[in-house]
Design a protein around this motif. Structure first.
Motif, mmCIF file in Angstrom:
data_model
loop_
_atom_site.group_PDB
_atom_site.id
_atom_site.type_symbol
_atom_site.label_atom_id
_atom_site.label_comp_id
_atom_site.label_asym_id
_atom_site.label_seq_id
_atom_site.Cartn_x
_atom_site.Cartn_y
_atom_site.Cartn_z
ATOM 1 N N ALA A 1 0.834 -1.208 0.000
ATOM 2 C CA ALA A 1 0.000 0.000 0.000
ATOM 3 C C ALA A 1 0.871 1.262 0.000
ATOM 4 O O ALA A 1 0.563 2.237 -0.697
ATOM 5 N N TRP A 2 1.972 1.247 0.746
ATOM 6 C CA TRP A 2 2.853 2.420 0.777
ATOM 7 C C TRP A 2 3.585 2.611 -0.548
ATOM 8 O O TRP A 2 3.741 3.746 -1.023
ATOM 9 N N GLN A 3 4.043 1.525 -1.158
ATOM 10 C CA GLN A 3 4.752 1.672 -2.436
ATOM 11 C C GLN A 3 3.802 2.182 -3.520
ATOM 12 O O GLN A 3 4.190 3.006 -4.363
ATOM 13 N N ARG A 4 2.562 1.731 -3.499
ATOM 14 C CA ARG A 4 1.593 2.232 -4.476
ATOM 15 C C ARG A 4 1.280 3.700 -4.235
ATOM 16 O O ARG A 4 1.120 4.477 -5.184
ATOM 17 N N ALA A 5 1.214 4.103 -2.962
ATOM 18 C CA ALA A 5 0.971 5.517 -2.650
ATOM 19 C C ALA A 5 2.115 6.381 -3.167
ATOM 20 O O ALA A 5 1.893 7.484 -3.679
ATOM 21 N N ALA A 6 3.340 5.889 -3.039
ATOM 22 C CA ALA A 6 4.483 6.651 -3.539
ATOM 23 C C ALA A 6 4.434 6.804 -5.050
ATOM 24 O O ALA A 6 4.839 7.842 -5.597
ATOM 25 N N ARG A 7 3.950 5.794 -5.741
ATOM 26 C CA ARG A 7 3.826 5.910 -7.199
ATOM 27 C C ARG A 7 2.734 6.915 -7.561
ATOM 28 O O ARG A 7 2.848 7.612 -8.578
ATOM 29 N N ARG A 8 1.688 7.002 -6.752
ATOM 30 C CA ARG A 8 0.584 7.918 -7.060
ATOM 31 C C ARG A 8 0.928 9.371 -6.750
ATOM 32 O O ARG A 8 0.509 10.281 -7.464
ATOM 33 N N HIS A 9 1.653 9.581 -5.656
ATOM 34 C CA HIS A 9 1.816 10.939 -5.131
ATOM 35 C C HIS A 9 3.259 11.425 -5.287
ATOM 36 O O HIS A 9 4.160 10.949 -4.588
ATOM 37 N N PRO A 10 3.500 12.386 -6.174
ATOM 38 C CA PRO A 10 4.862 12.904 -6.362
ATOM 39 C C PRO A 10 5.476 13.456 -5.078
ATOM 40 O O PRO A 10 6.703 13.418 -4.919
ATOM 41 N N VAL A 11 4.657 13.972 -4.163
ATOM 42 C CA VAL A 11 5.207 14.551 -2.940
ATOM 43 C C VAL A 11 5.955 13.504 -2.120
ATOM 44 O O VAL A 11 6.903 13.832 -1.385
ATOM 45 N N LEU A 12 5.585 12.234 -2.259
ATOM 46 C CA LEU A 12 6.285 11.172 -1.540
ATOM 47 C C LEU A 12 7.593 10.796 -2.240
ATOM 48 O O LEU A 12 8.375 10.022 -1.693
#
Length: 222
Positions: free
Chosen positions: A56-67
């Motif tokens: 879930a965290w790796q997918r969030a990083a792919r979605r959100h440039p701020v991460l």
């Protein structure tokens, strides 16, 4: 806003805005003070799937440039935000179900407090994305603590809440084997470019009028 050259590893680059330069200054002079390093501590009272949480965290990083954002501040130019094309969010597991060989505070709350202090003082390297790390602590098979540590330069309280809601919801969807459709968010670059390009004349007039007649230093009301 002036365009900046990109390379294969960099997806985007734009100027630091609003409070970010001040945070970079503080980081440079007090890198291990814990200032501007925020922690969200989640008491997870049910069974947690570490692999699902990591996904879930790796997918969030792919979605959100701020991460995927870090900062650079060359001496000859203004500080800038650099969005990496890809990053891996550190998701680390600690098993506290048994006492190890080293000195461990006998009180679980004291042990967690000691960890949080050390984790915060360790700080965040603002030159290397992501400016966020996740720690999964297992106290019992059905009780966990999730610690999300990040720098205030990339997330504030409201955005952190939105992000954590996404990640926790996706974790549950992965565990249940159901699809997850994340909400659509505007990238931070939209705000950064709006702030950088907007005229400041009206803001200067407002604060000049509002602060007229005040002597410095002036204490803020509490």
């Amino acid at each position: 806003m002036r365009a900046m050259p990109l390379d294969d590893a960099v997806e985007d680059r734009y100027a630091a805005v609003t409070l970010q330069p001040g945070m970079l200054f503080t980081h440079g002079h007090q890198p291990h003070s814990g200032v501007d390093v925020l922690q969200v501590v989640i008491d997870w009272p049910t069974r947690l799937d570490p692999a699902a949480m990591d996904t879930a965290w790796q997918r969030a990083a792919r979605r959100h440039p701020v991460l995927r954002t870090a900062f650079t501040w060359p001496t000859s130019d203004d500080p800038a935000q650099v969005v990496q094309a890809a990053v891996t969010v550190p998701v680390v597991q600690h098993d506290w179900t048994a006492v190890g060989d080293g000195p461990v505070p006998p009180d679980p709350a004291a042990r967690l407090a000691a960890f949080l202090t050390a984790d915060r003082v360790a700080g965040v390297d603002l030159r290397s994305a992501p400016l966020l790390r996740v720690t999964l602590i297992t106290h019992a098979p059905d009780r966990h603590t999730v610690v999300v540590t990040f720098h205030h330069a990339v997330l504030d309280g409201r955005s952190a809440h939105m992000l954590l809601t996404e990640v926790c919801t996706e974790h549950d969807a992965i565990v249940a084997g159901t699809p997850y459709q994340p909400p659509q968010r505007h990238p931070f670059r939209d705000f950064a470019r709006w702030v950088a390009d907007r005229p400041l004349d009206a803001d200067e007039r407002f604060w000049t009028d509002r602060l007229a007649g005040l002597d410095l230093p002036t204490p803020l009301p509490v």
